[in-house]
Design an enzyme around this catalytic site. Structure first.
Site, short mmCIF file in Angstrom:
data_model
loop_
_atom_site.label_atom_id
_atom_site.label_comp_id
_atom_site.label_asym_id
_atom_site.label_seq_id
_atom_site.Cartn_x
_atom_site.Cartn_y
_atom_site.Cartn_z
N HIS A 58 0.84 -1.21 0.00
CA HIS A 58 0.00 0.00 0.00
C HIS A 58 0.87 1.26 0.00
O HIS A 58 0.57 2.24 0.69
CB HIS A 58 -0.92 0.02 1.22
CG HIS A 58 -2.04 -0.98 1.14
ND1 HIS A 58 -3.20 -0.76 0.44
CD2 HIS A 58 -2.17 -2.22 1.68
CE1 HIS A 58 -4.00 -1.81 0.54
NE2 HIS A 58 -3.39 -2.72 1.29
N ASP A 83 -0.85 -5.03 5.98
CA ASP A 83 -1.85 -5.88 5.32
C ASP A 83 -1.61 -5.95 3.82
O ASP A 83 -0.97 -5.07 3.24
CB ASP A 83 -3.26 -5.34 5.59
CG ASP A 83 -3.46 -3.94 5.04
OD1 ASP A 83 -2.53 -3.12 5.16
OD2 ASP A 83 -4.53 -3.66 4.48
N GLU A 84 -2.13 -6.96 3.20
CA GLU A 84 -2.19 -7.11 1.73
C GLU A 84 -0.84 -6.82 1.06
O GLU A 84 -0.78 -6.20 0.00
CB GLU A 84 -3.29 -6.22 1.16
CG GLU A 84 -4.67 -6.64 1.65
CD GLU A 84 -5.78 -5.71 1.20
OE1 GLU A 84 -6.89 -6.21 0.93
OE2 GLU A 84 -5.57 -4.48 1.15
N ALA A 85 0.23 -7.29 1.68
CA ALA A 85 1.57 -7.10 1.12
C ALA A 85 1.86 -8.24 0.12
O ALA A 85 2.83 -8.98 0.25
CB ALA A 85 2.61 -7.08 2.24
#
Length: 535
Positions: free
Chosen positions: A277, A340-342
């Site tokens: 992100h 998150d969401e790496a």
């Protein structure tokens, strides 16, 4: 739901009904003469959201009049809460409501150190006056929020209203179930001004929320000035989802948000999401990319495509500078590092990155919070993991979180299919997303944080947080439409004893909030699950 919980919830309404009957008696205690119309009833003590820990209704109501004074002790903290209360009450009542340290009766705000914990309070109401007692200023402030809800909804209006201003007789003793009761505002996907953030702070304060989590960076925008890396804000903050002009907070802006939040007894939790992100940062500084090439700014809504370069030492110089400057601006205890969401970071690199970054947060005096993927690395001692999975999240992922909790990591619960406020209510909701499913009011309220993650000790649950992501939201009206009426339910999950949790009684109390939202100018989803009063 256990029968005992339903029984206790029903008893709360019985107590409220008793206060309602008492409220029909004029403040002086005499019944109306002959065929005269009865005085308007006071709001029942048990109609408050979040539900108080203990309610004892009884006695005559107190009536706020032109002669009412707000009595405070000699402390500046009590005086500040008194000034806040006066600012709420003066426009609608038209009364002077002077603050004083002398006299009897009226509305008294009293600090008694050592009582009621860090945020608890006691509210006593009788014909002679209302007294709010607390051990700390936060408790006084929360007691004032309860007092607001006990007064007619018209008290929230900014012009003089007819009244009468009755507070039902009886006693409330109250303190929170969890110390962490948060709401997150995503100011990165769409930028929100200082004034818009302040408006949301005021809405949160009404329901005793005490943590404001600001999502300050993402692929679409970097929203906080960093002197040592000025292009983060100047370039990385120059757009948003859909290609608008974006924006960022100067350091003075951010300090003003922190100051205003503190005046409402909310602690600001800043988040810099990493290692994923991060497109706004990568676009601002080519050297943060492994290939040395800066990508273009991004205005879409996809996730998982960006990553800081874990192998470059300059990445950690960048992290150190950002954390140092942000920590210096933030008096609160926490700094959120995302995580998150790496999807573009390998697992090994993710672990290496978190092992390097968490000590940086500690070096600058803050406690780490990360999204629950942090538990796939090694959470630092004292770190908190924010769980955002679903009811349907795999047993293995939940077990990973539970193991971290068993080893001392505290948990903040934000299950996306329960309390993500940007999820659509139904397929017809014009705003929001639906990747976690549709989340109507009952689904958002009807769960227990204490037993939500299998295997996680109840003692590990620090509290709850309601995130509001802004891919589809760009105005305060959008925020209101998605936060209300679900936000008060999340606040109740964080504040009220588990024994008071009951959907049938809650939906009635929630419906009674609607006139207050109308008076405050808060738009809301009129869910068919709630028996709203006619407009």
């Amino acid at each position: 739901m256990p029968r005992t919980s339903r029984a206790l919830g029903s008893l709360l309404l019985v107590a409220a009904a008793g206060a309602f009957a008492v409220g029909a008696t004029p403040a002086g205690g005499a019944a109306p003469a002959g065929g005269a119309a009865p005085a308007p009833a006071a709001t029942p003590l048990g109609q408050v959201v979040p539900a108080p820990a203990s309610v004892q209704a009884g006695g005559n109501p107190y009536r706020v009049t032109a002669g009412t004074r707000i009595r405070v002790d000699g402390s500046p903290e009590a005086r500040r809460v008194g000034e806040y209360l006066a600012d709420v009450l003066r426009p609608s009542t038209g009364y002077r409501l002077p603050l004083t340290t002398q006299g009897k009766g009226g509305i008294r705000l009293r600090l008694a150190k050592g009582s009621y914990g860090a945020e608890g309070y006691r509210l006593d109401s009788a014909a002679s006056g209302v007294t709010i007692t607390a051990g700390e200023p936060a408790g006084l402030f929360h007691g004032v929020q309860t007092l607001r809800q006990l007064l007619p909804a018209a008290v929230e209006r900014k012009s003089v209203q007819p009244g009468p201003w009755l507070v039902a007789g009886g006693t409330i003793e109250d303190s929170p179930r969890y110390a962490y009761r948060g709401a997150m505002l995503d100011v990165s996907r769409h930028f929100f001004t200082v004034a818009q953030v302040k408006r949301y702070i005021d809405e949160l304060a009404l329901y005793k929320i005490n943590e404001l989590h600001l999502h300050l960076s993402d692929d679409q925008g970097w929203r906080i000035a960093v002197d040592s890396w000025p292009r983060l804000a100047a370039h990385g903050g120059s757009t948003q989802v859909g290609g608008g002009t974006g924006g960022h907070y100067t350091k003075a802006d951010y300090r003003e948000i922190v100051r205003y939040a503190a005046s409402r007894h909310l602690e600001v939790v800043p988040e810099i999401d990493m290692p994923g992100h991060t497109n706004a940062a990568l676009s601002s500084y080519a050297e943060l990319n492994c290939d040395g090439a800066a990508p273009p700014l991004y205005t879409g809504t996809q996730v998982g495509f960006s990553s800081l370069c874990v192998s470059k030492e300059i990445t950690y110089d960048f992290v150190d500078d950002v954390v140092r400057e942000l920590a210096a601006l933030t008096p609160g205890r926490y700094l959120h590092i995302g995580g998150d969401e790496a999807h573009s970071t390998s697992h090994d690199d993710y672990v290496k990155f978190m092992d390097r970054v968490q000590p940086v947060v500690a070096k600058y005096g803050k406690t780490v919070i990360g999204w629950h993927q942090l538990t796939g690395a090694t959470p630092a001692k004292g770190a908190l993991a924010q769980y955002w999975g679903l009811d349907s999240t795999s047993a293995a992922e939940k077990a990973q979180v539970a193991r971290a909790a068993q080893n001392g990591t505290g948990l903040i619960l934000s299950p996306a299919d329960r309390v993500y406020l940007d999820m659509k209510y139904t397929k017809d909701t014009p705003l929001g997303l639906a990747w976690a499913g549709y989340v109507e009011v009952r689904r958002s309220y009807d769960w227990d944080p204490g037993g939500y993650v299998p295997g996680a000790p109840a003692s590990a649950i620090r509290g709850v947080e309601a995130p509001l992501w802004s891919e589809t939201l760009s105005t305060s009206a959008d925020i209101d439409a998605m936060a209300f009426p679900r936000l008060p339910g999340v606040a109740e999950l964080g504040w009220s004893p588990a024994a008071t949790h009951d959907w049938d009684t809650y939906r009635t109390r929630l419906a009674a909030q609607a006139p207050r939202w109308d008076a405050l100018g808060i738009g809301y989803h009129r869910s068919p699950q709630v028996p709203w009063p006619a407009r």
